[in-house]
Design a protein around this motif. Sequence first.
Motif, PDB file in Angstrom:
ATOM      1  N   ARG A   1      89.430 -11.091  19.297  1.00  0.00           N
ATOM      2  CA  ARG A   1      89.797 -12.523  19.091  1.00  0.00           C
ATOM      3  C   ARG A   1      88.648 -13.419  19.988  1.00  0.00           C
ATOM      4  O   ARG A   1      88.155 -12.907  20.910  1.00  0.00           O
ATOM      5  CB  ARG A   1      91.159 -12.824  19.545  1.00  0.00           C
ATOM      6  CG  ARG A   1      92.199 -11.978  19.047  1.00  0.00           C
ATOM      7  CD  ARG A   1      92.661 -12.784  17.704  1.00  0.00           C
ATOM      8  NE  ARG A   1      93.228 -14.088  18.065  1.00  0.00           N
ATOM      9  CZ  ARG A   1      94.541 -14.253  18.658  1.00  0.00           C
ATOM     10  NH1 ARG A   1      95.148 -13.067  18.795  1.00  0.00           N
ATOM     11  NH2 ARG A   1      94.993 -15.444  19.028  1.00  0.00           N
ATOM     12  N   LYS A   2      88.502 -14.511  19.470  1.00  0.00           N
ATOM     13  CA  LYS A   2      87.514 -15.356  19.984  1.00  0.00           C
ATOM     14  C   LYS A   2      88.234 -16.352  21.220  1.00  0.00           C
ATOM     15  O   LYS A   2      87.851 -16.472  22.052  1.00  0.00           O
ATOM     16  CB  LYS A   2      87.045 -16.483  19.127  1.00  0.00           C
ATOM     17  CG  LYS A   2      85.676 -17.081  19.184  1.00  0.00           C
ATOM     18  CD  LYS A   2      85.129 -17.673  18.181  1.00  0.00           C
ATOM     19  CE  LYS A   2      83.650 -18.378  18.683  1.00  0.00           C
ATOM     20  NZ  LYS A   2      82.882 -18.956  17.719  1.00  0.00           N
ATOM     21  N   ARG A   3      89.358 -16.518  21.007  1.00  0.00           N
ATOM     22  CA  ARG A   3      90.092 -17.192  21.909  1.00  0.00           C
ATOM     23  C   ARG A   3      91.670 -16.820  21.896  1.00  0.00           C
ATOM     24  O   ARG A   3      92.253 -16.272  20.802  1.00  0.00           O
ATOM     25  CB  ARG A   3      90.179 -18.637  21.904  1.00  0.00           C
ATOM     26  CG  ARG A   3      90.656 -19.242  20.353  1.00  0.00           C
ATOM     27  CD  ARG A   3      90.514 -20.768  20.419  1.00  0.00           C
ATOM     28  NE  ARG A   3      89.163 -21.063  20.182  1.00  0.00           N
ATOM     29  CZ  ARG A   3      88.780 -21.298  18.725  1.00  0.00           C
ATOM     30  NH1 ARG A   3      89.812 -21.147  17.956  1.00  0.00           N
ATOM     31  NH2 ARG A   3      87.556 -21.625  18.260  1.00  0.00           N
TER      32      ARG A   3
ATOM     33  N   ARG B   1      88.174 -13.056  27.338  1.00  0.00           N
ATOM     34  CA  ARG B   1      88.264 -13.982  26.373  1.00  0.00           C
ATOM     35  C   ARG B   1      89.056 -15.231  26.904  1.00  0.00           C
ATOM     36  O   ARG B   1      89.849 -15.101  27.843  1.00  0.00           O
ATOM     37  CB  ARG B   1      89.379 -13.242  25.331  1.00  0.00           C
ATOM     38  CG  ARG B   1      88.591 -12.231  24.425  1.00  0.00           C
ATOM     39  CD  ARG B   1      87.566 -12.716  23.587  1.00  0.00           C
ATOM     40  NE  ARG B   1      86.737 -11.626  22.781  1.00  0.00           N
ATOM     41  CZ  ARG B   1      85.616 -10.982  23.499  1.00  0.00           C
ATOM     42  NH1 ARG B   1      85.098 -11.471  24.608  1.00  0.00           N
ATOM     43  NH2 ARG B   1      85.150 -10.150  22.960  1.00  0.00           N
TER      44      ARG B   1
END
Lengths: 298, 298
Positions: free
Chosen positions: A178-180, A256
Amino acid sequence: MDLRQLRYFIAVAEERSFTVAARRLNLSQPPLSQHIQALEAELGTQLLYRTSRKVEPTQAGEAMLLRGRAILQQIKSAEDEVRSIGAGLIGTLDLGATGSILRGRLAELLAAYREVAPLVRMTVHEQAPALQIAALLNRTTNISLIRGVPRERDLTSKLAWREEVVLAVPRSHPLAKRKRVALGELASEDHVILDPDSSDFARYVQTCCVDAGFLPRVSQQVVDAQSIPSLIAAGFGVALVPQSIARFTTADIAFRPIRPSPPAADVFLVFREDETSMVVHNFIKLALRYLSQRRRLG
Amino acid sequence: MDLRQLRYFIAVAEERSFTVAARRLNLSQPPLSQHIQALEAELGTQLLYRTSRKVEPTQAGEAMLLRGRAILQQIKSAEDEVRSIGAGLIGTLDLGATGSILRGRLAELLAAYREVAPLVRMTVHEQAPALQIAALLNRTTNISLIRGVPRERDLTSKLAWREEVVLAVPRSHPLAKRKRVALGELASEDHVILDPDSSDFARYVQTCCVDAGFLPRVSQQVVDAQSIPSLIAAGFGVALVPQSIARFTTADIAFRPIRPSPPAADVFLVFREDETSMVVHNFIKLALRYLSQRRRLG
DNA sequence: AGGATTGATAGGCTTTCGCTATGGACCTCC
DNA sequence: GGAGGTCCATAGCGAAAGCCTATCAATCCT
C-alpha cells in the motif's frame, strides 16, 4: 601591591627609562616616578638603580620583573578563561538521548554545535527516557532530548522538532504494497510496542490508536526502540515508529505513511529550570535557532 | 582587572555573602557590590549567581576563584622573594681569598654570616691575589680578602683585621730557641718568600726588611703561601709569615714573634665601588661589625 | 660653559572610592 | 498572612587617590 604599579614597574624596567616608559603607558613621567617610589616603599627595597643618565633594575628589581611578567600573564590567561566560560565556549555538556534520537536528527545538531563551540567537551548518555529525567534532576546531564514533555516541575521543555509516526511492516506483509495506510486498518494487526511505563512515545501511540477506535493487540513489548526493526523483520507484526528510524534499517522492512491525519511525535529539549551553565544556555539557544531554520528550509 | 576587585571577589565567593565578606574586608556592603559589578562588567560575565537569600559562584566564578587564589598567592610569594633579595637574605655571594686567609679568620667570619643569612649561596674562590682583583673587576666575585690595598680606582677597601708577622724557622734552627727575634737578626738568613710580583704581602715584608737595614737573601720563591711551611721544615731557611698560618702547620716548625716593632700584615675586604647587591652590602656591614667586636673582645 | 635631557618634587584638578541612607525582593516568625 | 528582618542594589555625598603642568637638581654633551 597594585597591578597598576606592577605594570608601570615592568614598563620602566623594560624601557630602562621613566620618560620612555611613561610615553608607552600614555602617562606623564611624574606619576610614574611616584608609583615606582610607592612600590619600592611598600616592598622596603629599591627596585631600580637610577642615575640621571640611566635606569637599571637592581637584583630585587630583576626578580620582580621576572615574577611580575609571569603574574600579568597569568592574570590575562585567567581573564580569557573566565570570559570563555562566561560565553559558554569552554566547559562540559552532558546530553541524554535515546539511541533513535541520537542517530536521528540529534547527530547533525551536535555537529552544528561543535562548529560553534569546539572546545566544549560533549558527552552523550544513551539511556531510557525515565533514566534521562533522573539524570537531569541529578545534574548528571544538562540536557535531554525526549519524545514528550516530562511533568517534573523543575524542568523546562522546548519543542525541538516533530517527527511523523510511520508504520513499519515486513516487506511480505499485505500492507507493504500500500502507498498509505489509515490508522484504523491496524486494529487487526499484531503490534510490537515500547514499554508504555518508560516511554512517552509508546503512550502517545497508544492514545492515537485509541482515538482511532481500537486498542492495539500487543505481540511483543520491548524497552529499546532499536530492537523493533528486527522483530518486525522476524514477523512479530507491525509497529508505529518515528520516521527517523526508517533511515537506518534493513531492506526487509517497509515503512508506510499513516494517512489521513498522520500522528506526529514531538521531540523536546528538556533541561533544568535553574540551569546556570552558559554552555547549556548557548546550546539551547543555538539548537532552537538551528532547528527552526532547518524546519523552514526543509 | 584590579587586585582589589580580585580580593573582593574571592572574599564574596568564599563567604557566599556580600554582607559577611564586607565585614571581613572591613568595608561596607555597597562598594563591595559595586566592585563585583565592575569586575563582572569588565569580564562580560556573571561571576556570582545571587538571589536575595544566597550567593553562589557561577561556573565562570568558580574558575575565577581558583585562578584568582593562585594569582594572589603568586603575588605574595613574589613580594616575599623581592623583599628577601632587597634585604640581602637571598642571593649568591662569591668570595675571593687565598688559602691562608680562608683557613684563617675568614672561616669563622663565614660561619657567623651563614647564621644571619642561611639562604645565601656562598662560594669561596681560592686564588692568587692578582687573579682576585681581576675576578672582582670581572664581576666573577663580589668580595675579596687581600693582604694590602689594591690601587684600582673602581675598588673600595676596608680594613678587616691586622695580623702580626712572625718568623717561621725549623725547630733545629738556633733562632728556634729564642723567645723573640729582632728583624735585623734575619739579615744573614736564607729566606723563603712569596712572589713579590703577585703578592702585596711579599712586598710588604720586603719593605720591612729594607727598613731594618737589609735585603733578604732569597733561597726559594713560591707563589702559594701553603708551600712555605714544608720548605721551612725541609731546611730551605726561614720565612716571615702571617701569624694565622702558625695554627695549621706541623710540629717541625717553630714560630717566634718579631720584637721590638713587630710588623703587622693588614687584611682588607675589597669590593667594587658600584656593587649593588644587598647580599654584598649586608655581608660587608656584618663583617666589619663582627670583626671590630672580635678585636675588642680578644 | 651652556643647552639639553633625565628623574624628582610641588600644587591644582579630576576621577575614583567608600560611606550613609534608602529601596525592593524574599524569608521567617508570630 | 502580615510584620519584621535580612539581603543585595542604588543614590548621593565627602574624602582620597591619581594624573597633569610647571619647575628643580643633577648630569651629559657639545
